[in-house]
Write a protein that holds these residues in place. Sequence first.
Motif, PDB file in Angstrom:
ATOM      1  N   PRO A  15       1.607 -28.327  86.564  1.00 55.55           N
ATOM      2  CA  PRO A  15       0.899 -27.224  86.879  1.00 55.55           C
ATOM      3  C   PRO A  15       1.575 -26.085  86.615  1.00 55.55           C
ATOM      4  O   PRO A  15       2.945 -26.044  87.058  1.00 55.55           O
ATOM      5  CB  PRO A  15       0.309 -27.505  88.356  1.00 55.55           C
ATOM      6  N   GLU A  28     -11.218 -28.688  85.970  1.00 55.69           N
ATOM      7  CA  GLU A  28     -10.693 -28.893  84.588  1.00 55.69           C
ATOM      8  C   GLU A  28     -11.446 -27.611  83.674  1.00 55.69           C
ATOM      9  O   GLU A  28     -12.347 -27.083  84.316  1.00 55.69           O
ATOM     10  CB  GLU A  28     -11.497 -30.255  84.252  1.00 55.69           C
ATOM     11  N   LEU A  29     -10.767 -27.356  82.562  1.00 55.72           N
ATOM     12  CA  LEU A  29     -11.449 -26.714  81.490  1.00 55.72           C
ATOM     13  C   LEU A  29     -11.886 -27.641  80.469  1.00 55.72           C
ATOM     14  O   LEU A  29     -11.194 -28.199  79.714  1.00 55.72           O
ATOM     15  CB  LEU A  29     -10.266 -25.915  80.816  1.00 55.72           C
ATOM     16  N   ALA A  87      -7.937 -23.116  89.318  1.00 53.41           N
ATOM     17  CA  ALA A  87      -7.733 -23.103  88.011  1.00 53.41           C
ATOM     18  C   ALA A  87      -6.599 -22.332  87.482  1.00 53.41           C
ATOM     19  O   ALA A  87      -5.653 -22.725  86.578  1.00 53.41           O
ATOM     20  CB  ALA A  87      -8.981 -22.694  86.904  1.00 53.41           C
ATOM     21  N   GLN A  90      -3.662 -24.200  88.542  1.00 52.27           N
ATOM     22  CA  GLN A  90      -3.334 -25.398  87.746  1.00 52.27           C
ATOM     23  C   GLN A  90      -2.753 -25.149  86.070  1.00 52.27           C
ATOM     24  O   GLN A  90      -1.764 -25.457  85.594  1.00 52.27           O
ATOM     25  CB  GLN A  90      -4.564 -26.278  87.579  1.00 52.27           C
ATOM     26  N   TYR A  91      -3.672 -24.212  85.623  1.00 56.40           N
ATOM     27  CA  TYR A  91      -3.457 -23.904  84.122  1.00 56.40           C
ATOM     28  C   TYR A  91      -2.738 -22.353  83.823  1.00 56.40           C
ATOM     29  O   TYR A  91      -2.292 -22.186  82.651  1.00 56.40           O
ATOM     30  CB  TYR A  91      -4.829 -24.012  83.390  1.00 56.40           C
ATOM     31  N   ARG A  95      -4.079 -18.869  80.252  1.00 54.80           N
ATOM     32  CA  ARG A  95      -4.932 -19.884  79.666  1.00 54.80           C
ATOM     33  C   ARG A  95      -6.222 -19.909  80.297  1.00 54.80           C
ATOM     34  O   ARG A  95      -7.022 -20.091  79.243  1.00 54.80           O
ATOM     35  CB  ARG A  95      -4.157 -21.323  79.777  1.00 54.80           C
ATOM     36  N   VAL A  96      -6.539 -19.774  81.385  1.00 55.07           N
ATOM     37  CA  VAL A  96      -7.929 -19.800  81.911  1.00 55.07           C
ATOM     38  C   VAL A  96      -8.818 -18.581  81.342  1.00 55.07           C
ATOM     39  O   VAL A  96      -9.895 -18.954  80.890  1.00 55.07           O
ATOM     40  CB  VAL A  96      -7.885 -19.713  83.399  1.00 55.07           C
ATOM     41  N   TYR A  99      -9.493 -19.306  77.692  1.00 55.73           N
ATOM     42  CA  TYR A  99     -10.780 -20.532  77.521  1.00 55.73           C
ATOM     43  C   TYR A  99     -11.987 -19.968  77.984  1.00 55.73           C
ATOM     44  O   TYR A  99     -13.004 -20.078  77.375  1.00 55.73           O
ATOM     45  CB  TYR A  99     -10.285 -21.642  78.563  1.00 55.73           C
TER      46      TYR A  99
END
Length: 167
Positions: A15, A28-29, A87, A90-91, A95-96, A99
């Motif tokens: 993470p 999650e994505l 999120a 985590q990501y 990245r979020v 996405y």
Amino acid sequence: MSDWERSSTVRVVPPAHPRRLAKVPFVELADGRLQGVVSSGSDIERVYVSSVAAGSFAFACSTNNNRPCGGARGWFCNHIRALVGEAVLQYGAERVGRYMRVEPADAEPSAMLLLTQMSGARPARGDSAAAAPVFSRFLRHLAYLELAPTTAPLPEMQWFPPTRAVA
């Protein structure tokens, strides 16, 4: 071929920052959405399944027994805000943002900036059909945590195709 490509395990991406699993135990994505499970602040036995669609920012939030969230009335509720924040932990915010198809800002991306940009688009109420599969995946992850550590194969993971032998 590298060692990890020949092994039966998948490389885990650590993470971006440590997460608070008590508040948002699952994020999650997937399926074109940012989705996950958020704990209730008032009832220890209640969780909310929240999701935000990438691009349109249509959102849904309901309890684990499909009752709509009282705070999601035209705007992101606190559960969705917590989901976005976790999120990002985590990501990572970049990245979020990619996405979710959030337009890059001049400033360094953060959870607050992403929420502002998504909220500025006046998100619409989304379809809550995603709640059941998301909650099911969350329960499956919990079941894996209860297993004793072992190197033996798990029967439900046998769907991987056989690889050819390396001489």
